[in-house]
Every structure is written in C-alpha cells, then in structure tokens.
Design a protein around this motif. Structure first.
Motif, short mmCIF file in Angstrom:
data_model
loop_
_atom_site.label_atom_id
_atom_site.label_comp_id
_atom_site.label_asym_id
_atom_site.label_seq_id
_atom_site.Cartn_x
_atom_site.Cartn_y
_atom_site.Cartn_z
N LEU A 296 48.48 -7.90 20.10
CA LEU A 296 49.43 -8.92 20.53
C LEU A 296 49.98 -9.75 19.38
CD1 LEU A 296 47.90 -10.15 23.89
CD2 LEU A 296 50.19 -9.21 23.55
N ASP A 297 49.14 -10.05 18.41
CA ASP A 297 49.60 -10.91 17.31
C ASP A 297 50.46 -10.15 16.31
OD1 ASP A 297 49.57 -13.59 16.34
OD2 ASP A 297 48.44 -12.87 14.61
N GLN A 298 50.66 -8.85 16.57
CA GLN A 298 51.50 -8.04 15.68
C GLN A 298 52.96 -7.99 16.16
OE1 GLN A 298 49.64 -4.19 15.41
NE2 GLN A 298 47.62 -5.07 15.01
N GLN A 299 53.24 -8.65 17.29
CA GLN A 299 54.57 -8.57 17.89
C GLN A 299 55.48 -9.71 17.46
OE1 GLN A 299 55.05 -5.67 19.73
NE2 GLN A 299 53.03 -5.39 18.80
N LYS A 300 55.45 -10.03 16.18
CA LYS A 300 56.18 -11.21 15.69
C LYS A 300 57.70 -11.04 15.72
CE LYS A 300 52.49 -13.03 12.74
NZ LYS A 300 51.42 -12.13 13.16
N GLU A 301 58.19 -9.82 15.92
CA GLU A 301 59.63 -9.63 16.01
C GLU A 301 60.17 -9.88 17.42
OE1 GLU A 301 57.98 -5.97 17.75
OE2 GLU A 301 57.43 -7.28 16.08
N SER A 302 59.29 -10.13 18.37
CA SER A 302 59.73 -10.28 19.75
C SER A 302 60.07 -11.74 20.07
CB SER A 302 58.64 -9.80 20.71
OG SER A 302 57.56 -10.71 20.73
N VAL B 215 54.92 2.96 31.25
CA VAL B 215 55.77 2.38 30.22
C VAL B 215 55.50 0.89 30.16
CG1 VAL B 215 58.14 2.06 29.46
CG2 VAL B 215 57.51 4.12 30.75
N GLY B 216 55.56 0.31 28.97
CA GLY B 216 55.30 -1.12 28.82
C GLY B 216 56.52 -1.95 29.16
N CYS B 217 56.61 -3.15 28.60
CA CYS B 217 57.67 -4.09 28.95
C CYS B 217 58.36 -4.63 27.70
CB CYS B 217 57.09 -5.27 29.72
SG CYS B 217 56.19 -4.80 31.18
N ASN B 218 59.68 -4.60 27.68
CA ASN B 218 60.48 -5.17 26.60
C ASN B 218 59.89 -4.85 25.23
OD1 ASN B 218 62.36 -6.07 28.36
ND2 ASN B 218 61.68 -8.19 28.34
N SER B 219 59.71 -5.88 24.38
CA SER B 219 59.20 -5.63 23.04
C SER B 219 57.73 -5.28 23.05
CB SER B 219 59.42 -6.87 22.17
OG SER B 219 58.87 -8.00 22.79
N TYR B 220 57.07 -5.39 24.21
CA TYR B 220 55.66 -5.03 24.32
C TYR B 220 55.51 -3.59 24.81
CZ TYR B 220 54.52 -9.95 23.77
OH TYR B 220 54.39 -11.21 23.28
N ARG B 221 56.60 -2.83 24.82
CA ARG B 221 56.56 -1.51 25.44
C ARG B 221 55.64 -0.55 24.70
NH1 ARG B 221 61.79 -2.04 23.79
NH2 ARG B 221 62.49 -2.13 25.97
N ILE B 222 55.33 -0.85 23.42
CA ILE B 222 54.46 0.07 22.69
C ILE B 222 52.98 -0.18 23.02
CG2 ILE B 222 56.09 0.22 20.79
CD1 ILE B 222 54.19 -1.60 19.18
N LEU B 223 52.70 -1.26 23.73
CA LEU B 223 51.32 -1.62 24.01
C LEU B 223 50.83 -0.98 25.29
CD1 LEU B 223 51.39 -5.41 23.13
CD2 LEU B 223 50.70 -3.51 21.69
N LEU B 224 49.60 -0.55 25.28
CA LEU B 224 48.97 0.00 26.48
C LEU B 224 47.74 -0.84 26.79
CD1 LEU B 224 49.17 3.77 25.55
CD2 LEU B 224 50.72 2.49 27.02
N GLY B 225 47.43 -1.01 28.04
CA GLY B 225 46.34 -1.88 28.44
C GLY B 225 46.90 -3.14 29.04
#
Length: 323
Positions: A28-34, A295-305
């Motif tokens: 989660l803390d790696q999503q600084k571009e979102s 499939v994930g959501c918006n800029s979090y789409r690469i995350l699973l869980g």
C-alpha cells in the motif's frame, strides 16, 4: 475512494487468504503515484494502525513491517508542545490519531513479550503530556470530548479518549461520571446510539458507546430498572444481518464487511453474539476477499488481497483488511 467494478465468483474461497492480504498491506505504501494515496494523507497514522493490527492478528507483523520504521513514523506524528498526535507529519494533533498512535505502541509492547508495560516507551513521547492533552479535551459542560482544539464533539471522540486513557492507565484524569452520562444521552428509543443526542442510531456510533461504557465498567447500567435497554439494543443490532449473512449499519442499507465488524464487536461486548448466524457472517466475509482471479480498483488494480466492502458495490478499501 473511486473504484471500478470487479467480477466476483459467488462460490469463492472458503478460507482466509493470509498471504494475499499480507502482500496487499505491504504494497500500500508503494502507491505514491495514486490520487487516493494523497487524499488519505490526513488519516495515514490510523491506516498504519489498521495495517499493524491486521498483520498482528494474522501473525505476520514482525516479518512484514520494520518495527523501527513504524515507531519512527509514530514519533514523527507527535506534537511535543501539546502532547497529541496528528494523522501525518505536519497535521494538527487530534484525539482519533492520538488513539491510533497509542494503539500501535500497545501492539508493539506486547508483540514479542519484551515489554511489561501496556504502552511501549518511545523516544520523545511524554506519556503524562499525552494524558494531559486528552484530558484537556473534555467538555466541562457535557462530559463529552472534543476531537481537537476546534471544538467538534462526537461519541467517537469520547470513546477514543476513554480507550486512550485506559491504555495509559490514566482514566482518573477525567470526569468519568460525566463522560458516561454523555454517552447514555445519545441512546435512542430503539436502543441504538447516535453521534449526538437525538441523532440517528448508527452501528459505528453504537460500537463507540458500548465500548466506552465497557471501558468504564458501566455496561450494567443498561440492565437497570431505569434504562433496561441491553436486549433492545442487541435486537436492533442482530436485525442488521441480511439474508446473505452480512450486516448493515442502519435499516434499509446494504451489508458490508465494515459494518459487520462494528455490529459484531458491539454484540460481543454486550454478550449477545449468539443472536446472529455466525456461520453465515463468516461465509459472507470470506466471499468478499479479493483473489488472484479478480481485477483490482483504479491505481490499486495491481494489488491482490484485501476485502471488498460488499458484493454489490465491489469496492476495495484498505481499512476492510482489518474486518
């Protein structure tokens, strides 16, 4: 948080996907571009608490987050001049984030058994100053608590104050009778509690009031001849369970895992958790997991869980990893 819809397999996994949830929290803390990352800056300290708690419950705290980095972040949110904590460095001190900071320190104090104190002593944090900050937010007229220096009141703030002072062993710093009365005055004829006297009954506010009274050791007041509201409240709460097994927060609302937590916690505290179908609730929560097939959501789409808020809206949100 704006989100995209995702496809859900109604016959999804029947077990908790621990590794996927751990990976979701770690990234989660790696999503600084979102955009969402920066919109949630004001409550990041509470986000750290939710993540730390979820990881501790899954037995994965120490091998996921750096203890030193987490504690350094908590210290960076501290305002030594007033004794409170902000939601992020540079944000004003607030009661909610002060509680989150103390909860994180409490978790780390007990996670490895190395501390005999309920709160981990860290660097410049002055426990007495923190207690003074909290006690100073009690409204002398009503007994309720302000969230910060600007004077907003809410039963969430009273609960946060009671929880924080209990962790510090400093409950005697405040007017306990007035705090208790301020909570009871928000109870409605249907048994539920609102944010203020006369406000609509709401599962989140019910949790704060029930938990606050429990901390004060005054739950029995609801069994008194004057009040006699424990079972009425428990019935209101158990009526929140829908056919799918999930719980909603108010009548005619959708079920979701967030309100399922608030309702379940309140019922457990009241000693009435057996009034709902626990098996159906567990099944509902597990079906809300986001798996590798989704499939994930918006800029979090690469995350699973993580967990979806509910099966119809299908919104993924970090706070629900704790549910």
């Amino acid at each position: 948080m704006e989100s995209e819809k995702v496809n859900v397999d109604p016959e999804k996994e029947s077990e908790l996907l621990v590794d996927k949830h751990v990976d979701f929290i770690r990234k989660l803390d790696q999503q600084k571009e979102s955009l969402e990352y920066w919109h949630s800056e004001h409550l990041r300290l509470s986000g750290v608490y939710w993540g730390v708690t979820a990881l501790a419950l899954m037995g994965r705290l120490e091998d996921t987050f750096s203890r030193e980095e987490v504690l350094a972040y908590v210290v960076s949110c501290y305002h030594p001049e007033v004794g409170g904590f902000g939601g992020h460095p540079g944000h004003d001190a607030h009661l909610l984030y002060t509680l989150s900071a103390l909860q994180i320190l409490a978790i780390y104090a007990t996670s490895d058994g190395s501390s005999e104190k309920p709160i981990l002593a860290v660097g410049p944090i002055d426990i007495e100053k923190v207690a003074d900050f909290i006690a100073g937010l009690q409204d002398p007229k009503t007994g309720a608590f302000f969230g910060d220096e600007w004077g907003e009141t809410d039963t969430r703030f009273t609960y946060a104050a009671l929880n924080a002072l209990a962790l510090l062993g400093r409950l005697t710093r405040i007017d306990l009778c007035a705090a208790s009365q301020s909570l009871l005055e928000t109870q409605n004829p249907d048994g539920g509690f609102g944010a203020h006297p006369g406000s609509e009954s709401h599962a989140g506010q019910i949790f704060t009031c029930v938990a606050g009274l429990a901390i004060l050791g005054q739950l029995d007041i609801m069994d008194s001849e004057i009040h006699s509201t424990r079972d009425r409240l428990a019935w209101w709460l158990c009526e929140r369970q829908l056919e799918c097994g999930g719980l909603n927060g108010r009548p005619e609302k959708k079920e979701d895992v967030c309100y399922s937590w608030w309702v379940l916690s309140a019922l457990q505290t009241l000693g009435r958790v057996n009034w709902i179908n626990k098996d159906k609730l567990v099944a509902f929560i597990l079906k809300c997991q986001v798996s590798s097939s989704m499939v994930g959501c918006n800029s979090y789409r690469i995350l699973l869980g993580g967990f979806l808020i509910d099966l119809a809206m299908l919104v993924m949100c970090f706070i629900h990893c704790l549910d």
